[in-house]
Design a protein around this motif. Structure first.
Motif, short mmCIF file in Angstrom:
data_model
loop_
_atom_site.label_atom_id
_atom_site.label_comp_id
_atom_site.label_asym_id
_atom_site.label_seq_id
_atom_site.Cartn_x
_atom_site.Cartn_y
_atom_site.Cartn_z
N LEU A 1 43.55 -20.88 -15.48
CA LEU A 1 43.20 -19.95 -14.42
C LEU A 1 43.45 -20.63 -13.08
O LEU A 1 43.15 -21.81 -12.90
N ASP A 2 44.01 -19.89 -12.11
CA ASP A 2 44.29 -20.46 -10.80
C ASP A 2 43.03 -21.11 -10.22
O ASP A 2 41.92 -20.61 -10.40
N ARG A 3 43.24 -22.19 -9.48
CA ARG A 3 42.10 -22.94 -8.94
C ARG A 3 41.17 -22.06 -8.10
O ARG A 3 39.94 -22.14 -8.23
N ASP A 4 41.74 -21.22 -7.23
CA ASP A 4 40.87 -20.42 -6.36
C ASP A 4 40.07 -19.41 -7.16
O ASP A 4 38.89 -19.13 -6.85
N LYS A 5 40.66 -18.88 -8.23
CA LYS A 5 39.92 -17.95 -9.08
C LYS A 5 38.81 -18.66 -9.85
O LYS A 5 37.71 -18.12 -10.00
N ALA A 6 39.11 -19.86 -10.33
CA ALA A 6 38.11 -20.62 -11.07
C ALA A 6 36.94 -21.00 -10.17
O ALA A 6 35.76 -20.94 -10.57
#
Length: 225
Positions: free
Chosen positions: A61-66
């Motif tokens: 999962l993309d870092r900003d989403k995580a």
């Protein structure tokens, strides 16, 4: 970037894992771009060749989403979390850190169908010192998520699109009022997610949803009273 997790060893591990995931992006784009151009792949039903290609790929999962999921879990004071699609366990680490930071207890129930990925995820959990907060179930989620064992505060669905609705159907009865479900890439794959949205739109399930403007779209769904 300011420290969100305030756990330097964990953040260092996550930096390495995100770098590995991002490094696979070109190969993934090339493979699926080629097959799309050939007309030989259906995003609703990956074939055996696509499954083999993905079986050892660290796709996180993309870092900003995580990081957003971590913040949501902190806001909810979540102690019972479900993740459909654990892969190498990158997003699981954010969820487990939130559970740890909320109460020092609780757990994340993850599920992963690929044994090699599950083994890598467990190694990452151990390296982060978070194994005690995670229960990883191996196998088909249509079996592994049949018994959640209690109310759910938060769920992350980041999995092959056709498995998103089965995952939501299984966990929906256990969602407490106010629980949040996050699902990835719902703008990019809007049509393939039609069955997922049909379940959400059924008023008997008491779910309200909106698509957030992260890359690819991130669905935020709330269980209402």
């Amino acid at each position: 970037m300011s420290s969100l997790l305030r756990d330097p060893p964990l953040e260092a591990l996550l930096d390495r894992l995100h770098a590995q995931s991002e490094g696979r992006g070109g190969a993934m784009a090339d493979y699926f771009g080629k097959r799309a151009a050939e007309g030989s792949i259906d995003s609703n039903a990956f074939d055996d060749e696509a499954d083999r290609f993905l079986s050892d790929k660290l796709v996180a999962l993309d870092r900003d989403k995580a990081r957003f999921c971590y913040q949501l879990c902190r806001a909810l004071r979540a102690t019972r979390v479900v993740e459909a699609g654990t892969s190498f366990g990158v997003s699981t680490l954010y969820l487990a850190a939130a559970v740890r930071d909320n109460a020092g207890g609780g757990r994340v129930i993850g599920t992963e169908n690929e044994p090699a990925k599950a083994a890598s995820a467990r190694a990452n959990f151990a390296a982060a010192g978070l194994s005690g907060f995670i229960e990883l179930r191996e196998g088909d989620l249509r079996e592994t998520l049949k018994d959640i064992g209690g109310a759910i505060d938060f769920a992350l669905i980041d999995i092959w699109v056709p498995m998103a609705r089965p995952a939501l159907e299984l966990i929906a009865p256990s969602l407490r009022v106010g629980a949040i479900v996050v699902c990835d890439n719902t703008a990019q794959f809007r049509e393939p997610y039609r069955d997922y949205f049909a379940f959400i739109d059924d008023p008997t399930h008491r779910l309200r949803t909106m698509t957030l403007p992260f890359e690819g779209g991130l669905e935020l769904t709330v269980k209402c009273g």
